[in-house]
Scaffold this motif. Structure first.
Motif, short mmCIF file in Angstrom:
data_model
loop_
_atom_site.label_atom_id
_atom_site.label_comp_id
_atom_site.label_asym_id
_atom_site.label_seq_id
_atom_site.Cartn_x
_atom_site.Cartn_y
_atom_site.Cartn_z
N ALA A 95 0.81 -1.22 0.00
CA ALA A 95 0.00 0.00 0.00
C ALA A 95 0.84 1.27 0.00
O ALA A 95 0.33 2.37 -0.17
CB ALA A 95 -0.94 0.01 1.21
N LEU A 96 2.17 1.12 0.20
CA LEU A 96 3.04 2.31 0.20
C LEU A 96 3.20 2.83 -1.22
O LEU A 96 3.46 2.06 -2.15
CB LEU A 96 4.42 1.95 0.78
N LEU A 97 3.06 4.13 -1.37
CA LEU A 97 3.15 4.72 -2.70
C LEU A 97 4.61 4.97 -3.09
O LEU A 97 5.43 5.34 -2.26
CB LEU A 97 2.40 6.06 -2.73
N ALA A 98 4.91 4.75 -4.36
CA ALA A 98 6.23 5.10 -4.89
C ALA A 98 6.13 6.52 -5.42
O ALA A 98 5.75 6.74 -6.57
CB ALA A 98 6.63 4.13 -5.99
N GLN A 99 6.41 7.49 -4.58
CA GLN A 99 6.21 8.88 -4.98
C GLN A 99 7.54 9.49 -5.40
O GLN A 99 8.54 9.32 -4.72
CB GLN A 99 5.60 9.67 -3.82
N GLY A 100 7.54 10.18 -6.50
CA GLY A 100 8.77 10.81 -6.97
C GLY A 100 9.17 11.98 -6.09
O GLY A 100 8.38 12.48 -5.28
N ALA A 101 10.40 12.41 -6.26
CA ALA A 101 10.91 13.54 -5.48
C ALA A 101 10.32 14.85 -5.99
O ALA A 101 10.17 15.05 -7.19
CB ALA A 101 12.43 13.59 -5.55
N ALA A 102 9.99 15.73 -5.07
CA ALA A 102 9.44 17.03 -5.43
C ALA A 102 10.55 17.93 -5.99
O ALA A 102 11.72 17.78 -5.65
CB ALA A 102 8.82 17.69 -4.20
N ASP A 103 10.17 18.84 -6.83
CA ASP A 103 11.09 19.84 -7.36
C ASP A 103 11.21 20.96 -6.34
O ASP A 103 10.28 21.74 -6.13
CB ASP A 103 10.52 20.38 -8.67
#
Lengths: 428, 428
Positions: A333-341
């Protein structure tokens, strides 16, 4: 539930010794709380004969640390350290054998936590690492359970005791970094090779673990932008104080539509903020939730006693049968979220320049800021540093980070600058 | 585990409305964390038609609150309040029916917690009350689990937000109690009948719950010595500040061979202590453990959002199956410890007298202290209060409390005193 919880302990350094002493001293109370005794039955370390101030002859000695997973125990406790190597081998084999696994190893959890959480879930076994973040402070539990009803917008804090000790001492005594570091090393408060602490790597490991639990995202250590405190001068701390701030190395993480933001960096913390009053080797973590508001957890971030306290708290949870997914939700259930700019982020900033004492320098700096669209709230030019250069400290109005970076880029290579500028963010 | 956790909710005041809003807004995230949805299915309150800003038409309405226990639900949440009456009837019937029971009701837990814990254990059901102490701060969890490896020597803190709001405001604005209370009432920060808050009863309820969990003793609300902040003057706060202290209403509990000590009283807190920097309606709790050292938990102590956060955290624990004995150990293991004799306690003290402006008064006070064996560290006589009397503030060296009490007893009925002395302990 009156069967003891049987433990194999890998690593008998100061924390391992602390765990043995703690279970000896508080064992009866712990058995009342846990509903059953917690008993070490096997141990392993590099050197069997070393005097650790505790009697280890009563435990089975295992030469090969990674073989502990095959003993007849319920939980393996790993206090060996290192993100890979024997620690990781032991973690995989313990969880693979369906045993609980408790560790203080922040580097391993930051790098391999997701894989280990999957292995734990597959085996129905416990994976716990309270001691990996902020020593004795139950902040993993605070986020995983205490604040679990909230959408957490931001988690941040003082995650490295060595850096906070050094910054506090620089602040109290007006001395520069190198001098205070040398003293901290002589006193045993900083390691001979202090890189992991001083350059923010240790705090970055911890921050990536906190962020995962707070936001329901996969641990993303590689995305933490980390820098440390090497370049903070006593003069920076003095200027910050004059402006109503204290300098703290903070790990800060937040997340939103733009992605996951994670940074370890020295910050200016307003004197009215609780983190401004955290001195010495103490750690403190703040979580901001959409219902609970601002929660603060504070305590000893390192040391054998506090770390042992966190390790044994994990064991008590396991003895009670009160455990579940390590990162607060099933790893799937953990999201693979990209790094913020980070360039889009807006905030106020402190930028300090070391400049040559000559005509036109201030104009050059002011023009670079203006051309990048950064508005200056205050500017102080004061004194001279040891090498005869002059320090110019600027506080900006709120601006996008990209603009500040552009201003610094414009000044790169300028003959007016005698050293790298120091950029610190102001905590809002 | 994908079956929803079904909830019956008793009480639809601000906190009840907060719980409904929280589950609406954060429901998807909570289902990820808890492994299953948490769903309210039935509600009860005094007035069905009142506009609460949330849609309750989707829930089954139950006229008789105590009948909620017989609905087809997993957990009953009680937000009705009151130490007895419908709240207690509902608790007994819910636990008796084997349902989980979650409450924010500190008075009921302080008075009947042991009985309810026994009922919960007998039924194998959850009894949880995180919201009963310090609002949104997960301090019950912090003591029950986070610090569980430690012998706790002392637990203390700021447990009443109304009092801290008033004391902070008196401090910031130099105004007296009655005036600030009236303003707090007008603003809704204090209740029309503020007795429970102002006189320390609310904090005493909370302290007795914390002490039980920290020390493994039965809750003993009747043994809490409670007084409040009615008699603190702006002048006391100013004198304390001049001496390096801030005035805070603290609940303090410790235990040892002499018994269980529990007190709610205004204290002088050194400016270097984190509690000195807790202002406004914020709560903060410190626990001192023999391995972890000093842990601090800080956050919002009241309000619908923070309280709802704690209630739902309890529900998430239950949904995850991560719960056990309410007071950290089976109720049969809790010790029935007698109250400690506070006369034996040693500490430094602040005693302020309102005296007539005439010859010999200081000598009389000093003699009373001397005759009781209390040594004076500092004495300040300054200004005149509204009624023309003069204030004399004394700080004593460390002395047994019995001796200070004897000195005050000697001065009782003295013509020199124009009012009751105010005695505050100094936090060490």
């Amino acid at each position: 539930m009156t069967q003891p919880l049987r433990i194999a302990l890998a690593g008998l350094g100061t924390v391992g010794g602390g765990v043995i002493r703690l279970l000896d001293e508080n064992g009866a109370l712990i058995a009342r709380r846990a509903g059953r005794p917690i008993e070490i039955v096997a141990v392993s370390a590099r050197d069997r004969s070393k005097d650790r101030g505790v009697d280890i002859s009563r435990f089975e000695w295992v030469d090969d640390t990674t073989a502990l997973a095959s003993r007849d125990v319920d939980v393996v406790v790993e206090l060996v350290g290192g993100s890979d190597g024997p620690a990781l081998t032991l973690a995989r084999s313990a969880l693979g054998a369906g045993k609980g696994f408790v560790t203080a190893n922040k580097a391993m959890i930051a790098h391999h936590g997701l894989e280990l959480a999957e292995a734990a879930e597959k085996a129905g076994a416990a994976l716990k690492f309270e001691a990996a973040v902020a020593g004795g402070i139950p902040v993993i539990k605070g986020l995983r359970e205490g604040a679990a009803a909230n959408e957490i917008s931001r988690v941040y804090g003082i995650l490295n005791g060595t850096c906070n000790f050094i910054l506090s001492k620089m602040e109290a005594e007006g001395r520069d970094f190198a001098e205070v570091l040398a003293e901290a090393q002589a006193l045993g408060y900083a390691e001979a090779d202090p890189t992991f602490d001083i350059d923010g790597i240790d705090a970055a490991h911890k921050l990536s673990i906190l962020a995962s639990i707070a936001f329901g995202t996969q641990p993303a250590f590689a995305d933490v932008a980390a820098s440390g405190i090497r370049h903070v001068l006593a003069a920076d701390i003095a200027e910050a104080a004059a402006l109503g701030y204290r300098v703290r190395l903070l790990g800060v993480a937040d997340h939103g539509a733009g992605g996951l933001f994670q940074r370890v960096h020295p910050h200016l913390v307003p004197i009215s903020h609780p983190l401004a009053h955290v001195t010495g080797a103490t750690n403190a973590v703040v979580a901001e939730g959409n219902y609970v508001g601002r929660l603060l957890f504070q305590g000893a971030g390192a040391g054998d006693g506090p770390t042992a306290s966190a390790v044994v708290a994990d064991l008590i949870d396991i003895a009670r049968g009160e455990f579940g997914p390590a990162f607060a939700m099933p790893s799937s259930a953990l999201l693979a979220q990209g790094a913020a700019d980070s360039g889009e982020r807006r905030g106020r900033n402190y930028v300090r320049f070391a400049v040559a004492d000559k005509v036109g320098v201030l104009a050059e700096i002011a023009a670079a800021m203006r051309d990048a669209g950064v508005s200056i709230e205050s500017l102080i030019q004061r004194g001279a540093s040891g090498d005869g250069s002059v320090l110019v400290a600027i506080v900006t109005h709120e601006a996008p980070e990209r603009a500040v970076a552009q201003a610094l880029e414009r000044l790169r290579g300028s003959q007016s600058l005698t050293g790298q500028p120091l950029w610190m963010h102001i905590l809002e």
